[in-house]
Design an enzyme around this catalytic site. Structure first.
Site, PDB file in Angstrom:
ATOM      1  N   ALA A  80       0.861  -1.197   0.000  1.00  0.00           N
ATOM      2  CA  ALA A  80       0.000   0.000   0.000  1.00  0.00           C
ATOM      3  C   ALA A  80       0.886   1.231   0.000  1.00  0.00           C
ATOM      4  CB  ALA A  80      -0.889   0.015   1.245  1.00  0.00           C
ATOM      5  N   THR A 121      -6.392  -1.230   8.164  1.00  0.00           N
ATOM      6  CA  THR A 121      -6.046  -0.329   9.259  1.00  0.00           C
ATOM      7  C   THR A 121      -7.276   0.063  10.075  1.00  0.00           C
ATOM      8  OG1 THR A 121      -5.288   1.928   9.688  1.00  0.00           O
ATOM      9  CG2 THR A 121      -6.191   1.535   7.529  1.00  0.00           C
ATOM     10  N   ASP A 122      -7.037   0.426  11.330  1.00  0.00           N
ATOM     11  CA  ASP A 122      -8.150   0.925  12.169  1.00  0.00           C
ATOM     12  C   ASP A 122      -8.628   2.303  11.697  1.00  0.00           C
ATOM     13  OD1 ASP A 122      -5.918   2.416  12.977  1.00  0.00           O
ATOM     14  OD2 ASP A 122      -6.119   1.941  15.109  1.00  0.00           O
ATOM     15  N   GLU A 123      -7.820   2.965  10.845  1.00  0.00           N
ATOM     16  CA  GLU A 123      -8.186   4.319  10.409  1.00  0.00           C
ATOM     17  C   GLU A 123      -9.439   4.352   9.554  1.00  0.00           C
ATOM     18  OE1 GLU A 123      -5.186   6.811   8.859  1.00  0.00           O
ATOM     19  OE2 GLU A 123      -3.664   6.103  10.247  1.00  0.00           O
ATOM     20  N   TYR A 148      -5.473   8.682   2.420  1.00  0.00           N
ATOM     21  CA  TYR A 148      -4.948   7.339   2.726  1.00  0.00           C
ATOM     22  C   TYR A 148      -6.046   6.431   3.274  1.00  0.00           C
ATOM     23  CZ  TYR A 148      -3.032   3.631   5.660  1.00  0.00           C
ATOM     24  OH  TYR A 148      -2.808   2.419   6.256  1.00  0.00           O
ATOM     25  N   SER A 150      -9.250   6.704   3.315  1.00  0.00           N
ATOM     26  CA  SER A 150     -10.427   6.453   2.466  1.00  0.00           C
ATOM     27  C   SER A 150     -10.100   5.425   1.383  1.00  0.00           C
ATOM     28  CB  SER A 150     -10.968   7.757   1.873  1.00  0.00           C
ATOM     29  OG  SER A 150      -9.989   8.390   1.111  1.00  0.00           O
ATOM     30  N   LYS A 152      -7.921   2.978   1.821  1.00  0.00           N
ATOM     31  CA  LYS A 152      -7.891   1.685   2.531  1.00  0.00           C
ATOM     32  C   LYS A 152      -9.325   1.205   2.770  1.00  0.00           C
ATOM     33  CE  LYS A 152      -4.903  -0.465   3.827  1.00  0.00           C
ATOM     34  NZ  LYS A 152      -4.042  -1.490   3.191  1.00  0.00           N
ATOM     35  N   ASN A 178       1.505   0.310  14.375  1.00  0.00           N
ATOM     36  CA  ASN A 178       2.620  -0.602  14.656  1.00  0.00           C
ATOM     37  C   ASN A 178       3.900   0.163  14.967  1.00  0.00           C
ATOM     38  OD1 ASN A 178       2.269  -3.662  12.836  1.00  0.00           O
ATOM     39  ND2 ASN A 178       0.614  -2.242  13.303  1.00  0.00           N
TER      40      ASN A 178
HETATM   41  P1  NAD Z   1       5.179   0.699   4.136  1.00  0.00           P
HETATM   42  O1  NAD Z   1       4.889   1.971   3.446  1.00  0.00           O
HETATM   43  O2  NAD Z   1       6.319   0.612   5.083  1.00  0.00           O
HETATM   44  O3  NAD Z   1       5.400  -0.467   3.057  1.00  0.00           O
HETATM   45  C1  NAD Z   1       4.610  -0.584   1.904  1.00  0.00           C
HETATM   46  C2  NAD Z   1       5.320  -1.536   0.937  1.00  0.00           C
HETATM   47  O4  NAD Z   1       4.467  -1.712  -0.206  1.00  0.00           O
HETATM   48  C3  NAD Z   1       6.666  -1.010   0.423  1.00  0.00           C
HETATM   49  O5  NAD Z   1       7.626  -2.026   0.454  1.00  0.00           O
HETATM   50  C4  NAD Z   1       6.367  -0.589  -1.009  1.00  0.00           C
HETATM   51  O6  NAD Z   1       7.483  -0.684  -1.869  1.00  0.00           O
HETATM   52  C5  NAD Z   1       5.261  -1.569  -1.380  1.00  0.00           C
HETATM   53  N1  NAD Z   1       4.397  -1.065  -2.459  1.00  0.00           N
HETATM   54  C6  NAD Z   1       3.799   0.150  -2.532  1.00  0.00           C
HETATM   55  N2  NAD Z   1       3.098   0.259  -3.674  1.00  0.00           N
HETATM   56  C7  NAD Z   1       3.234  -0.935  -4.330  1.00  0.00           C
HETATM   57  C8  NAD Z   1       2.735  -1.444  -5.556  1.00  0.00           C
HETATM   58  N3  NAD Z   1       1.940  -0.709  -6.342  1.00  0.00           N
HETATM   59  N4  NAD Z   1       3.066  -2.710  -5.910  1.00  0.00           N
HETATM   60  C9  NAD Z   1       3.870  -3.458  -5.105  1.00  0.00           C
HETATM   61  N5  NAD Z   1       4.387  -3.020  -3.954  1.00  0.00           N
HETATM   62  C10 NAD Z   1       4.072  -1.777  -3.570  1.00  0.00           C
HETATM   63  O7  NAD Z   1       3.809   0.295   4.835  1.00  0.00           O
HETATM   64  P2  NAD Z   1       3.548  -0.455   6.224  1.00  0.00           P
HETATM   65  O8  NAD Z   1       3.504   0.530   7.311  1.00  0.00           O
HETATM   66  O9  NAD Z   1       4.436  -1.627   6.309  1.00  0.00           O
HETATM   67  O10 NAD Z   1       2.046  -0.945   5.969  1.00  0.00           O
HETATM   68  C11 NAD Z   1       1.805  -2.198   5.332  1.00  0.00           C
HETATM   69  C12 NAD Z   1       0.309  -2.463   5.313  1.00  0.00           C
HETATM   70  O11 NAD Z   1      -0.201  -2.487   6.630  1.00  0.00           O
HETATM   71  C13 NAD Z   1      -0.493  -1.396   4.562  1.00  0.00           C
HETATM   72  O12 NAD Z   1      -1.531  -2.041   3.866  1.00  0.00           O
HETATM   73  C14 NAD Z   1      -1.060  -0.529   5.671  1.00  0.00           C
HETATM   74  O13 NAD Z   1      -2.271   0.062   5.269  1.00  0.00           O
HETATM   75  C15 NAD Z   1      -1.276  -1.569   6.758  1.00  0.00           C
HETATM   76  N6  NAD Z   1      -1.255  -1.064   8.160  1.00  0.00           N
HETATM   77  C16 NAD Z   1      -0.182  -0.340   8.600  1.00  0.00           C
HETATM   78  C17 NAD Z   1      -0.140   0.035   9.946  1.00  0.00           C
HETATM   79  C18 NAD Z   1       1.042   0.811  10.506  1.00  0.00           C
HETATM   80  O14 NAD Z   1       1.026   1.165  11.681  1.00  0.00           O
HETATM   81  N7  NAD Z   1       2.095   1.065   9.745  1.00  0.00           N
HETATM   82  C19 NAD Z   1      -1.201  -0.311  10.796  1.00  0.00           C
HETATM   83  C20 NAD Z   1      -2.283  -1.021  10.288  1.00  0.00           C
HETATM   84  C21 NAD Z   1      -2.291  -1.420   8.963  1.00  0.00           C
HETATM   85  O1  DAU Z   2      -3.574   3.367  12.809  1.00  0.00           O
HETATM   86  C1  DAU Z   2      -2.891   2.657  11.832  1.00  0.00           C
HETATM   87  C2  DAU Z   2      -2.120   3.607  10.929  1.00  0.00           C
HETATM   88  O2  DAU Z   2      -0.995   4.054  11.675  1.00  0.00           O
HETATM   89  C3  DAU Z   2      -1.692   2.974   9.616  1.00  0.00           C
HETATM   90  O3  DAU Z   2      -2.823   2.663   8.862  1.00  0.00           O
HETATM   91  C4  DAU Z   2      -0.780   3.918   8.815  1.00  0.00           C
HETATM   92  O4  DAU Z   2      -0.293   3.253   7.670  1.00  0.00           O
HETATM   93  C5  DAU Z   2       0.382   4.329   9.703  1.00  0.00           C
HETATM   94  O5  DAU Z   2       1.198   5.255   9.023  1.00  0.00           O
HETATM   95  C6  DAU Z   2      -0.138   4.937  10.996  1.00  0.00           C
HETATM   96  O6  DAU Z   2      -0.823   6.180  10.725  1.00  0.00           O
HETATM   97  P1  DAU Z   2      -0.617   7.489  11.652  1.00  0.00           P
HETATM   98  O7  DAU Z   2      -0.966   8.647  10.831  1.00  0.00           O
HETATM   99  O8  DAU Z   2      -1.280   7.293  12.969  1.00  0.00           O
HETATM  100  O9  DAU Z   2       0.985   7.352  11.894  1.00  0.00           O
HETATM  101  P2  DAU Z   2       2.161   8.440  11.906  1.00  0.00           P
HETATM  102  O10 DAU Z   2       3.380   7.692  12.312  1.00  0.00           O
HETATM  103  O11 DAU Z   2       2.215   9.221  10.660  1.00  0.00           O
HETATM  104  O12 DAU Z   2       1.726   9.420  13.077  1.00  0.00           O
HETATM  105  C7  DAU Z   2       1.425   8.955  14.387  1.00  0.00           C
HETATM  106  C8  DAU Z   2       0.944  10.143  15.195  1.00  0.00           C
HETATM  107  O13 DAU Z   2       2.032  11.043  15.417  1.00  0.00           O
HETATM  108  C9  DAU Z   2      -0.137  10.962  14.519  1.00  0.00           C
HETATM  109  O14 DAU Z   2      -1.018  11.473  15.529  1.00  0.00           O
HETATM  110  C10 DAU Z   2       0.630  12.125  13.877  1.00  0.00           C
HETATM  111  C11 DAU Z   2       1.744  12.348  14.866  1.00  0.00           C
HETATM  112  N1  DAU Z   2       3.030  12.863  14.341  1.00  0.00           N
HETATM  113  C12 DAU Z   2       3.574  12.267  13.251  1.00  0.00           C
HETATM  114  C13 DAU Z   2       4.811  12.665  12.782  1.00  0.00           C
HETATM  115  C14 DAU Z   2       5.431  12.010  11.564  1.00  0.00           C
HETATM  116  C15 DAU Z   2       3.698  13.896  15.018  1.00  0.00           C
HETATM  117  O15 DAU Z   2       3.196  14.437  16.026  1.00  0.00           O
HETATM  118  N2  DAU Z   2       4.920  14.283  14.561  1.00  0.00           N
HETATM  119  C16 DAU Z   2       5.503  13.731  13.468  1.00  0.00           C
HETATM  120  O16 DAU Z   2       6.625  14.130  13.106  1.00  0.00           O
END
Ligand code: NAD
Ligand code: DAU
Length: 332
Positions: A80, A121-123, A148, A150, A152, A178
């Site tokens: 994603a 995601t919970d979002e 993002y 919307s 998902k 995570n």
């Molecule tokens: P990330 O951005 O670290 O990794 C995304 C990966 O997908 C990358 O390796 C990228 O190269 C690959 N990618 C992107 N577009 C692509 C395409 N068109 N074809 C093939 N590969 C492609 O993301 P993440 O934080 O590891 O999130 C992974 C999944 O988990 C996502 O679906 C995200 O919505 C979901 N998620 C993330 C969190 C979080 O806290 N990070 C929480 C809940 C759910």
């Molecule tokens: O809830 C799950 C989601 O968590 C996933 O679906 C997304 O892929 C993942 O990126 C994450 O989304 P958030 O927007 O919650 O994560 P982020 O790390 O961008 O930000 C976490 C919180 O911290 C948010 O309230 C914004 C804030 N923030 C973020 C950054 C980068 C700051 O205050 N300062 C910063 O520099």
């Protein structure tokens, strides 16, 4: 032994999942990843060559996807565009990958009648008030806020429709925020850890009162494996580990663990449409599938994560200055 096709396996959570699968099962894994700015082959180093293969490609490439899906037993779909801030400045790649990419994968999974697990995601549920006693459940109505979330939400709805209309053998999981190794330095926790390493004051959006429900990436991986092994097709499972913390608390904890003044951070311009609070009720996954998280001590998890970024500077350093330059342009 099962053959898993893991999309987005070079990203943060996908690579943690691949390491987890290699260490805890005898499954064979193929990673399909486009290697966008967020993908990093270094995150997949050291995996057993007889059980692992990497394919560089786009999940929207129907011909490539068709061939790969036909060759595997289960598709685990992580790929994603994942960063909210990026989606506010350039939404188009989020539509292409999160919507069209997911559509391409489920069409192939339907054609070959393959088991499909969709990572979400919970979002998708929007946000909660700080004092709301309720948490998100599988019944909470969808109400996403950002480009993002919307996209998902749209991808989840596609999977649900393919289950109902075409009998797709799919499950969905919606996880909270995570943390852990291999997370890109654009994200909150790694950004602040690497800022502190570089002597830059951490940046809090707005007042820093926004709450996220933190879970260690390994707990997300064990939950996904549990759903693949025991989940009921057609069902959605929420994944969370009761880890609610506001952003201010997290920054102060990071600074304390790094031996710095816990008040030495800056407040910067807030994110547009910034969700206030996420909180997950994961009772269904715990009660029906018997899953429990292993990382209950956030403090210790953050300490380990800080140590990982200290030990793996060569992994994150190449992305750091460009990421900070982009934030600077946005006043963040
Ligand atoms: P990330 O951005 O670290 O990794 C995304 C990966 O997908 C990358 O390796 C990228 O190269 C690959 N990618 C992107 N577009 C692509 C395409 N068109 N074809 C093939 N590969 C492609 O993301 P993440 O934080 O590891 O999130 C992974 C999944 O988990 C996502 O679906 C995200 O919505 C979901 N998620 C993330 C969190 C979080 O806290 N990070 C929480 C809940 C759910
Ligand atoms: O809830 C799950 C989601 O968590 C996933 O679906 C997304 O892929 C993942 O990126 C994450 O989304 P958030 O927007 O919650 O994560 P982020 O790390 O961008 O930000 C976490 C919180 O911290 C948010 O309230 C914004 C804030 N923030 C973020 C950054 C980068 C700051 O205050 N300062 C910063 O520099």
């Amino acid at each position: 032994m099962q053959r898993l096709l893991v999309t987005g396996g070079a990203g943060f959570i996908g690579s943690n999942f691949v390491h987890y699968v290699m260490a805890n099962t005898d499954n064979y894994v193929t990673v399909l990843d486009k290697l966008t700015y967020a993908g990093n082959l270094e995150s997949l180093k050291g995996l057993p060559e007889d059980r692992f293969r990497f394919v560089k490609g786009d999940i929207s490439d129907a011909e490539l996807v068709d061939g790969l899906v036909s060759d595997h037993d289960v598709v685990v779909h992580y790929a994603a565009e994942s960063h909210n801030d990026n989606s506010l400045h350039d939404p188009r790649p989020f539509l292409d990958t999160n919507i069209i990419g997911t559509y391409t994968l489920i069409e192939a999974a339907r054609k070959y009648n393959k088991r499909f697990h969709h990572i979400s995601t919970d979002e998708v549920y929007g946000d909660l008030e700080l004092d709301d006693p309720e948490r998100f459940t599988e019944e909470t109505p969808y109400n996403p806020s950002s480009p993002y979330s919307s996209t998902k939400a749209g991808s989840d709805l596609l999977v649900r429709a393919w289950v109902r209309s075409f009998g797709l053998q799919a499950t969905i999981s919606n996880c909270s925020n995570n943390y852990g190794p291999y997370q890109h330095v654009e994200k909150f926790i790694p950004r602040q850890i690497t800022n502190a390493i570089d002597g830059i004051r951490p940046k809090l959006y707005g007042k820093g009162e926004n709450v996220r429900d933190w879970i260690h990436a390994d707990d997300h991986s064990s939950a996904v494996l549990t759903i693949i092994e025991k989940g009921v097709v057609g069902e959605t499972y929420l994944i969370g580990a009761d880890g609610e913390k506001n952003n201010k608390e997290v920054v102060e904890l990071i600074l304390r663990h790094m031996g710095q003044d816990s008040g030495a951070y800056d407040h910067v311009v807030d994110r547009a449409g910034h969700d206030l609070r996420y909180a997950i009720d994961s009772s269904k996954l715990r009660n029906e599938l018997g899953w429990t998280p292993q990382f209950s001590d956030f403090d210790a998890g953050i300490e380990d994560t800080i140590q990982w970024y200290r030990d793996n500077e060569s992994w994150w350093r190449p992305q750091k200055s460009a990421t900070e330059a982009k934030y600077k342009e946005q006043g963040q």
